[in-house]
Each structure stands twice: as structure tokens, then as C-alpha cells.
Design an enzyme around this catalytic site. Structure first.
Site, PDB file in Angstrom:
ATOM      1  N   GLU A 279       1.145  -1.882  -0.046  1.00 41.05           N
ATOM      2  CA  GLU A 279      -0.140  -0.002   0.056  1.00 41.05           C
ATOM      3  C   GLU A 279       0.915   1.132  -0.181  1.00 41.05           C
ATOM      4  O   GLU A 279       0.187   2.565  -0.279  1.00 41.05           O
ATOM      5  CB  GLU A 279      -1.098  -0.411   1.239  1.00 41.05           C
ATOM      6  CG  GLU A 279      -2.269  -0.495   0.983  1.00 41.05           C
ATOM      7  CD  GLU A 279      -3.901   0.238   1.906  1.00 41.05           C
ATOM      8  OE1 GLU A 279      -4.678  -1.112   1.894  1.00 41.05           O
ATOM      9  OE2 GLU A 279      -2.924   0.268   2.324  1.00 41.05           O
ATOM     10  N   HIS A 300       8.203 -26.354  -1.539  1.00 41.72           N
ATOM     11  CA  HIS A 300       7.068 -27.975  -2.433  1.00 41.72           C
ATOM     12  C   HIS A 300       6.186 -27.581  -3.148  1.00 41.72           C
ATOM     13  O   HIS A 300       5.485 -28.219  -3.794  1.00 41.72           O
ATOM     14  CB  HIS A 300       6.706 -29.195  -1.038  1.00 41.72           C
ATOM     15  CG  HIS A 300       8.086 -29.664  -0.352  1.00 41.72           C
ATOM     16  ND1 HIS A 300       8.398 -29.911  -0.917  1.00 41.72           N
ATOM     17  CD2 HIS A 300       8.802 -29.271   0.588  1.00 41.72           C
ATOM     18  CE1 HIS A 300       9.804 -30.750   0.432  1.00 41.72           C
ATOM     19  NE2 HIS A 300       9.499 -29.634   0.403  1.00 41.72           N
ATOM     20  N   LYS A 414     -13.788   0.621  -3.931  1.00 33.65           N
ATOM     21  CA  LYS A 414     -14.668   0.957  -2.508  1.00 33.65           C
ATOM     22  C   LYS A 414     -15.822   1.990  -3.306  1.00 33.65           C
ATOM     23  O   LYS A 414     -17.087   1.391  -3.419  1.00 33.65           O
ATOM     24  CB  LYS A 414     -14.021   1.577  -1.619  1.00 33.65           C
ATOM     25  CG  LYS A 414     -13.583   0.914  -0.591  1.00 33.65           C
ATOM     26  CD  LYS A 414     -12.552   1.977   0.364  1.00 33.65           C
ATOM     27  CE  LYS A 414     -11.430   1.231   1.267  1.00 33.65           C
ATOM     28  NZ  LYS A 414     -11.226   2.450   2.760  1.00 33.65           N
TER      29      LYS A 414
HETATM   30  O1  PA5 Z   1      -3.179   0.853   5.852  1.00 33.47           O
HETATM   31  C1  PA5 Z   1      -4.025   1.737   6.011  1.00 33.47           C
HETATM   32  O2  PA5 Z   1      -4.540   2.557   6.139  1.00 33.47           O
HETATM   33  C2  PA5 Z   1      -5.660   0.576   5.478  1.00 33.47           C
HETATM   34  O3  PA5 Z   1      -5.099  -0.296   5.093  1.00 33.47           O
HETATM   35  C3  PA5 Z   1      -6.710   0.473   6.953  1.00 33.47           C
HETATM   36  O4  PA5 Z   1      -5.700   0.352   8.392  1.00 33.47           O
HETATM   37  C4  PA5 Z   1      -8.102  -0.072   6.156  1.00 33.47           C
HETATM   38  O5  PA5 Z   1      -8.166   0.809   5.291  1.00 33.47           O
HETATM   39  C5  PA5 Z   1      -8.642  -0.188   7.326  1.00 33.47           C
HETATM   40  O6  PA5 Z   1      -8.863   1.251   7.672  1.00 33.47           O
HETATM   41  P1  PA5 Z   1      -9.947   1.680   8.980  1.00 33.47           P
HETATM   42  O7  PA5 Z   1      -8.717   1.352  10.002  1.00 33.47           O
HETATM   43  O8  PA5 Z   1      -9.914   3.325   8.726  1.00 33.47           O
HETATM   44  O9  PA5 Z   1     -11.350   0.804   9.225  1.00 33.47           O
END
Ligand code: PA5
Length: 442
Positions: A279, A300, A414
Site C-alpha cells: 500500500e 514444495h 470501494k
Molecule cells: O493502511 C491503511 O490505511 C488501510 O489499510 C486501513 O488500515 C484499512 O483500510 C482499514 O481502515 P480503517 O481503520 O479506517 O477501517
């Protein structure tokens, strides 16, 4: 504590290749520390361990209360609000017969089957909930929370249920904050200056870990030591060695980095790492694709490809040097299986030899390896490792020229999902998407 070894990369890159970005990395490091780089409003994780250490009393009190009153604690969250706690729990607890309340994660996918099975499982068990969402609006944990909140209220009544729910969320914004305030849930804050995937050392990770009896003080101390150790701007800094080597490999066409471990307990650390780097770096058409494998199991399955498939990957092996427990191969008088040559040797020793053999084989096959030696796996080391990777990730992102603290790409699915689910406000997009789907399936 952590030692980075590069002797298995030199068949692909030279020391000069690695050092060629040293000055740029130093500049990135200075930018990060001064808060002048991209996304600098989300660099609070640099000092989070210190802030949390002075403020653990309430968290520990709540953790004890939830643990004492529950057979099961549901931890509801996804992404950065899930993987850090899961990683540390798996790494630090025995494989079987775990003490304390059972911790069950939910809200990290949309399987209705899982929801129903979990509801059945909870039928004869007392339970509490720690719901975690920084934004407070993420669909997966929000719908899971609705289900188990309702179950809790039916079981215990609204008042008692409210005492069994603790929310970890933004201090002001989001639906979860509004709901918590309205219902009177106890809350912990996700700091404004810490993004989800960098939040494991906040209440996001520490509360579930404290509920499970993990030594959270030791974790924070480990992070603190890492913060001190990795300040140095030189090739002697293990963070620099890791960041510069993976960057040089990327520049040489190795576009995939595989997190490799030889201890199944590390599977979720690899998952956490994958989210952190995936990310943070994967944007603007750039970034290493990050994947993971657990050896020797995956030797394996993926072993053939890594040895001999397309030559676009390298591995980063996390090597735990001292196992927590030892197991020896028995002697067998008959030796019908021909294994007496291994009698008396420990699994750790055999595992180590498997690792050494694989490092050489993969290097020969054109898949170079970075090795990260970790002395032993305990809470201190986990805190240290979390910080090591967070710093490495932030610096790697800067070196690549991207903002390692945002995730604009996650929004695309989303928006489409909301539109297809007919969420109010998404009607136009919904109609366009439905038209596209119709055309594709015609
Ligand atoms: O790193 C990030 O920002 C995302 O992976 C969030 O942790 C994830 O989308 C969950 O978001 P939230 O804590 O707002 O529900």
C-alpha cells in the site's frame, strides 16, 4: 538484534549499485525526520512508541477487564486495523494450548459463511468486542460490528453490552466515533498523525495484544531501541542496507520481492509486511510487487518457480536464529527409514541447513536473497521488527518518489462497490457500472 546480510545478492548487483543511492537515501531520511517529505502529516509513528509507553495504564486496565469477563474477544478490523495485532499474536504465542481468552478476528473480509459459523461458535461462550477502525466508515468491519453488537445486546441487554464493547477509532470523526459516543462505549484513539498500516504500536495493535497477555511494554521498548539504532545515516545502518539493496535489485529488473520465513508463526508478519509495503509503494505505476512464502512448506509448491521460472524476483529471508523451543530427531534401532544420520539433530539445525541450501540454490538460479537475521522471536523483537520495517518502508517510498503514507488506489474498488450496492449518493456511477457489466456479459 537485527542484522542484514547481503552476500547472496552479489551475483545480481554490486556493492557500487547498492551504494549508488546512498546520498539520495540520506536526503530522504532527513526529509522524513524533519517532517518535510510527502505525507509528513502521517509520520507520528516515528515516536509513537514513546507516546504509548507513557500512556499504557488505561489500556492495560481495559485489556484485563475484557480478558477476565470473556471466553472470546472479537477483534473487528481490516488492513492496518487488523494485521499488526494478528501478526504479533501468531508470532508470540504457542501454536497450540494458548492461555487467556480466545481472540477471534472478524471484519477482515465479507464471508457470510464465516459470520454464521462464528455466531454458532459463540452460542455457549461469553464474549466481548474490540472494534477498530480509524476512519470509522470501512464497510467490512462496520457490517461485522453491526452483527455482533446486535448479538451482544440480545444476550446481555443494551447496558451490559455497552460495557463489553471497546472501540478504537478517530477522536472526533466517523460513524464509529458517533456510535460510540451515543452508546457510551469506552474508546481508544487512533492518533491523527498515524496511518492505518503504521498503527500497530498504537491502541490499534496494543489493546488486542494486551488482552491476549502479550508483553506490550517489551514491544514498545523494542521499537524504542530500533528508533535509536536506525537513526544513523550510513551504510552501517541495517535499514539502509535493506532499503538500498532492494532498490538496487528493483532497478536491475527484479520487480517482485518475496518475504520468506522458515517459521510458520511468521506467516502473518509476512502478511502485515505485504500490506505495509504494497500500500505504501505501489502507486504511480511504480513499486516492487510484494509477495510471501513460508519455507520449507512452499519449497514444495512455489520452489520450482522461484528456482527456475521468470527471473524477475528476489527474496528477503527472515532468519530467526534462536528458536524458542527445540525438538530432536529420535534414534530408531531398525533405521528402516534410513534417517539415523539425523538422529540427535534438532529441527532447528535441519531447518537451518534447508535455509543455507536454498539460499545457494536460488542464488545460482538467478533469484538473489537478502537475509535479515533476528536473534530470537519475543515481544521485544516484534516491536523492534515493526519499527525496522516501518522505517524501511517510509524511506523506500521516498527513494522511489512516492508518498508512502496514502493509498488512493484503494478507493477505486470501494467507490464501485458502493455504487453496485446502491448506496445513496452513488446512483450515477451505479448506472454506468451496471451498463458496463451488462455489455461484458452479453
Ligand atoms: O493502511 C491503511 O490505511 C488501510 O489499510 C486501513 O488500515 C484499512 O483500510 C482499514 O481502515 P480503517 O481503520 O479506517 O477501517
Amino acid at each position: 538484534m537485527i542484522n542484514v546480510r547481503l552476500e547472496h545478492v552479489y551475483s545480481t548487483i554490486s556493492q557500487d549499485d547498492i551504494a549508488s543511492n546512498l546520498q539520495s537515501l540520506k536526503r530522504c531520511h532527513t526529509l522524513l525526520e524533519r517532517g518535510e517529505g510527502k505525507g509528513s502529516e502521517f509520520t507520528g509513528w516515528l515516536t509513537l512508541h514513546r507516546r504509548m509507553r507513557s500512556d499504557l495504564h488505561a489500556l492495560k486496565t481495559t485489556a484485563k477487564r475484557l480478558a477476565d469477563q470473556s471466553d472470546v474477544v472479537l477483534v473487528i478490523g481490516i488492513g492496518g486495523s487488523y494485521l499488526g495485532a494478528k501478526a504479533a499474536l501468531e508470532a508470540l504465542r504457542p501454536y497450540f494450548s494458548r492461555k487467556g481468552p480466545e481472540i477471534i478476528f472478524v471484519g477482515h473480509h465479507l464471508s457470510g459463511e464465516y459470520m454464521e459459523d462464528l455466531r454458532d461458535y459463540l452460542e455457549d461462550k461469553s464474549f466481548s468486542i474490540n472494534v477498530i477502525s480509524k476512519s470509522g466508515t470501512t464497510t467490512e468491519p462496520a457490517v461485522a460490528f453491526r452483527t455482533f453488537k446486535t448479538l451482544l445486546e440480545k444476550r446481555y441487554g443494551t447496558k451490559e453490552a455497552a460495557k463489553r464493547i471497546v472501540a478504537t477509532t478517530d477522536k472526533e470523526k466517523g460513524a464509529l466515533r458517533a456510535l460510540s459516543d451515543a452508546k457510551g462505549y469506552e474508546t481508544f484513539e487512533v492518533p491523527d498523525d498515524v496511518g492505518g498500516r503504521y498503527s500497530v504500536l498504537s491502541a490499534v495493535g496494543l489493546l488486542p495484544l494486551a488482552i491476549a497477555g502479550i508483553d506490550v511494554d517489551a514491544m514498545l521498548q523494542g521499537a524504542e531501541e530500533a528508533a535509536k539504532r536506525y537513526k544513523e545515516q550510513s551504510m552501517q545502518n541495517p535499514v539502509y542496507q535493506y532499503v538500498l539493496a532492494r532498490h538496487a535489485l528493483y532497478e536491475k529488473g527484479k520487480k517482485i520481492e518475496m518475504f520468506i520465513h522458515y517459521e510458520p508463526k511468521l506467516h502473518y508478519l509476512a502478511e502485515w509486511w505485504k500490506q505495509l509495503f504494497g500500500e505504501s509503494e505501489g502507486k504511480g505505476g511504480k513499486g516492487l510487487f510484494v509477495a510471501n512464502a513460508g519455507f520449507t512448506t512452499d519449497l514444495h509448491s512455489l520452489g520450482q518457480y522461484i528456482q527456475d521460472g521468470e527471473r524477475h524476483l528476489f527474496e528477503t529471508v527472515v532468519n530467526i536464529q534462536k528458536p524458542t523451543r527445540e525438538h530432536e530427531v529420535d534414534i530408531d534401532e531398525d533405521d528402516l527409514d534410513g534417517l539415523n544420520y539425523l538422529s540427535g539433530r534438532t529441527f532447528a539445525d535441519i531447518n537451518q541447513k534447508a535455509m543455507e541450501a536454498t539460499l545457494l540454490a536460488h542464488e545460482d538460479g538467478g533469484a538473489p536473497n537478502i537475509v535479515i537475521d533476528v536473534e530470537k522471536l519475543d515481544a521485544y523483537a516484534m516491536g523492534h521488527l515493526f519499527y525496522f520495517y516501518e522505517l524501511s518502508c517510509a524511506l523506500s517510498g521516498y527513494l522511489l518518489g512516492v508518498n508512502p503514507f496514502d493509498q488512493p488506489g484503494v478507493e477505486a474498488y470501494k467507490k464501485n462497490m458502493f455504487a453496485l450496492l446502491e448506496r445513496p449518493g452513488f446512483e450515477k456511477l451505479g448506472n454506468r457500472l451496471k451498463e458496463r457489466i451488462k455489455k461484458k456479459t452479453r
